[in-house]
Design a protein around this motif. Structure first.
Motif, PDB file in Angstrom:
ATOM      1  N   SER A  98       0.589  -1.161  -0.673  1.00 49.98           N
ATOM      2  CA  SER A  98       0.151  -0.277   0.097  1.00 49.98           C
ATOM      3  C   SER A  98       0.687   1.102   0.450  1.00 49.98           C
ATOM      4  O   SER A  98       0.717   2.693  -0.574  1.00 49.98           O
ATOM      5  N   ALA A  99       1.786   1.500   1.248  1.00 53.77           N
ATOM      6  CA  ALA A  99       2.673   2.306   0.880  1.00 53.77           C
ATOM      7  C   ALA A  99       3.611   2.673  -0.709  1.00 53.77           C
ATOM      8  O   ALA A  99       3.864   3.874  -1.116  1.00 53.77           O
ATOM      9  N   LEU A 100       4.489   0.977  -0.938  1.00 49.61           N
ATOM     10  CA  LEU A 100       5.103   1.866  -2.230  1.00 49.61           C
ATOM     11  C   LEU A 100       3.679   2.541  -3.637  1.00 49.61           C
ATOM     12  O   LEU A 100       3.901   2.692  -4.524  1.00 49.61           O
ATOM     13  N   ALA A 101       2.132   2.347  -3.936  1.00 46.62           N
ATOM     14  CA  ALA A 101       1.120   2.737  -4.469  1.00 46.62           C
ATOM     15  C   ALA A 101       1.148   3.957  -4.245  1.00 46.62           C
ATOM     16  O   ALA A 101       1.042   4.547  -5.285  1.00 46.62           O
ATOM     17  N   THR A 102       1.706   4.505  -3.180  1.00 43.57           N
ATOM     18  CA  THR A 102       1.465   6.320  -2.722  1.00 43.57           C
ATOM     19  C   THR A 102       2.450   6.815  -3.795  1.00 43.57           C
ATOM     20  O   THR A 102       3.790   6.211  -4.269  1.00 43.57           O
ATOM     21  N   PRO A 103       2.074   8.090  -3.961  1.00 39.45           N
ATOM     22  CA  PRO A 103       2.833   8.799  -4.627  1.00 39.45           C
ATOM     23  C   PRO A 103       4.307   8.861  -4.203  1.00 39.45           C
ATOM     24  O   PRO A 103       5.559   8.933  -5.406  1.00 39.45           O
ATOM     25  N   ALA A 104       4.510   8.978  -2.712  1.00 42.74           N
ATOM     26  CA  ALA A 104       5.782   8.721  -2.036  1.00 42.74           C
ATOM     27  C   ALA A 104       6.838   7.763  -1.719  1.00 42.74           C
ATOM     28  O   ALA A 104       7.086   7.466  -1.231  1.00 42.74           O
ATOM     29  N   GLY A 105       6.142   6.742  -1.934  1.00 41.71           N
ATOM     30  CA  GLY A 105       5.897   5.181  -1.791  1.00 41.71           C
ATOM     31  C   GLY A 105       7.409   4.630  -1.935  1.00 41.71           C
ATOM     32  O   GLY A 105       8.102   3.778  -2.136  1.00 41.71           O
ATOM     33  N   ASP A 106       7.989   5.100  -3.261  1.00 33.90           N
ATOM     34  CA  ASP A 106       9.138   4.461  -4.242  1.00 33.90           C
ATOM     35  C   ASP A 106      10.537   5.243  -2.696  1.00 33.90           C
ATOM     36  O   ASP A 106      11.062   6.134  -3.169  1.00 33.90           O
ATOM     37  N   GLN A 107      10.605   4.388  -1.609  1.00 34.30           N
ATOM     38  CA  GLN A 107      11.459   4.582  -0.949  1.00 34.30           C
ATOM     39  C   GLN A 107      11.886   3.308  -0.683  1.00 34.30           C
ATOM     40  O   GLN A 107      11.872   2.489  -0.334  1.00 34.30           O
ATOM     41  N   ILE A 108      13.774   3.191  -0.405  1.00 35.91           N
ATOM     42  CA  ILE A 108      14.459   2.072   0.101  1.00 35.91           C
ATOM     43  C   ILE A 108      13.807   1.440   1.747  1.00 35.91           C
ATOM     44  O   ILE A 108      13.956   0.176   1.408  1.00 35.91           O
ATOM     45  N   ARG A 109      12.939   2.134   2.695  1.00 40.06           N
ATOM     46  CA  ARG A 109      12.419   1.789   3.805  1.00 40.06           C
ATOM     47  C   ARG A 109      10.939   0.594   2.983  1.00 40.06           C
ATOM     48  O   ARG A 109      10.857  -0.417   3.608  1.00 40.06           O
TER      49      ARG A 109
END
Length: 400
Positions: free
Chosen positions: A236-247
């Motif tokens: 779900s986090a990855l699907a957000t605009p800011a979700g492309d993060q190492i965490r």
């Protein structure tokens, strides 16, 4: 300066100099159920330092601006505190979070501390962030209170704790992570925790706090061994605009690995490597036998290493980058011995990459840094200083 906080200039000029680098205050708080530690420039016990920093932060805000006194119940969302050096949540930062959550409502009845969740951000007026910073044989606690709407730090406090009783063992997500969990968002959090009152919080961090609540929910589930639920939250986090993060990518990799989804685990690790190459931030935690270039014998810990190396070689070959393979060690032993050992380990990783992709041999260079660039620096040779025993892949210009 925000017109909402007319006393910020006075606060910055009169209060802040007394708060930095371990200056701890005795604060008399009317109606408090506990006593604040006596003022001291000497390091305190960890629980006393937490109390001093917490009380100072909220008393400073109340006295300087009165924003809490003028209104009814005020909501503060606590974004879990971090080890500033590694970006990890540890047993000590968890204790810091727990003590703040319990202490603030007891000593400041008008304040409600909320967990770091999406619903909390919708309700809270303020955001509380904090870090533990290792300073020689002590730890400095930095706390900052941020106005969510304006993005301004409205209060900052610090206190110094003795190292005894400060357990920096990483929580499961950080312990299990194959890479260092540090990117611009984490760096922004750390910067914000040390930002003086009256100045803006880090923009990169503030822009991503909504996604950060989803990541926090996922990480909490992972730490509780609820891997399938954690995977859903990370996705779900990855699907957000800011979700492309190492965490997020790390969380997906760890979750699918725990669930035995080997194909997806390798695919996700490849994405994690690609992200690291693109941002030039790829530090991988390889566990070696003490004093040697042989991987640790336990396949539960090192069974994925062949896949990691295969994906590093594959992603580097695909992008045609040249890399320095930089070995690091903990500070145990002499520096000469550490430099030699770190170089041998870097050369071993370079050789393994070449076995997976022949053209990597001419596009990689082995470098040994010994313990010169320790992140943790505890010299304990356990899970605490695992980030110090890493191999970094630094993108460099080819031909140099």
């Amino acid at each position: 300066m925000s017109s909402r906080f007319p006393f910020l200039s006075q606060l910055a000029s009169t209060t802040l100099p007394r708060l930095f680098f371990g200056a701890v205050f005795a604060i008399a708080i009317a109606g408090c159920s506990t006593t604040t530690p006596v003022a001291s420039n000497e390091p305190l016990q960890f629980d006393q330092a937490i109390a001093a920093a917490t009380d100072s932060l909220f008393q400073q805000s109340q006295d300087a601006m009165g924003f809490m006194a003028r209104r009814s119940k005020q909501a503060v969302a606590l974004d879990p505190t971090l080890d500033a050096a590694s970006g990890q949540q540890t047993a000590a930062t968890q204790q810091l979070d727990r003590t703040i959550t319990e202490r603030v409502p007891r000593n400041f009845e008008q304040i409600e501390v909320l967990p770091f969740q999406a619903a909390s951000l919708a309700k809270a007026q303020y955001l509380l962030v904090g870090t533990l910073v290792r300073v020689q044989n002590t730890y400095r606690i930095d706390l900052a209170l941020v106005d969510i709407k304006g993005g301004v730090v409205v209060a900052h406090s610090s206190a110094v704790a003795r190292k005894e009783g400060v357990d920096m063992s990483p929580l499961p997500y950080y312990r299990d992570s194959p890479v260092l969990i540090k990117d611009k968002v984490t760096d922004g959090y750390v910067l914000t925790s040390a930002t003086p009152a009256g100045q803006k919080a880090d923009a990169t961090y503030m822009e991503r706090i909504a996604t950060a609540t989803v990541i926090n929910d996922a990480t909490t589930l992972y730490n509780a061994a609820r891997y399938r639920e954690a995977l859903g939250q990370y996705r779900s986090a990855l699907a957000t605009p800011a979700g492309d993060q190492i965490r997020v990518l790390t969380g997906i990799y760890l979750s699918v690995s725990k669930l035995g989804m080997t194909t997806e685990a390798e695919e996700t690790f490849g994405r994690l490597v690609a992200y690291g190459i693109a941002t030039n931030q790829l530090g991988v935690k390889f566990l070696f036998n003490p004093g040697s270039t042989e991987f640790w014998a336990d396949p539960k810990l090192t069974g994925a290493y062949a896949m990691w190396l295969r994906q590093i070689a594959r992603q580097a070959s695909r992008t045609k980058v040249c890399m320095d393979v930089v070995g690091h060690t903990s500070k145990t032993g002499t520096e000469d011995a550490n430099e030699t050992l770190s170089l041998r380990r870097a050369a071993f990783i370079k050789q393994r990459l070449g076995a997976d992709s022949a053209d990597m041999v001419k596009r990689t260079r082995a470098i040994g840094m010994g313990s010169k660039q320790n992140i943790v620096g505890s010299g304990t040779d356990d899970v605490v200083d695992a980030p110090d025993r890493r191999v970094e892949f630094s993108i460099v210009e080819c031909g140099k």
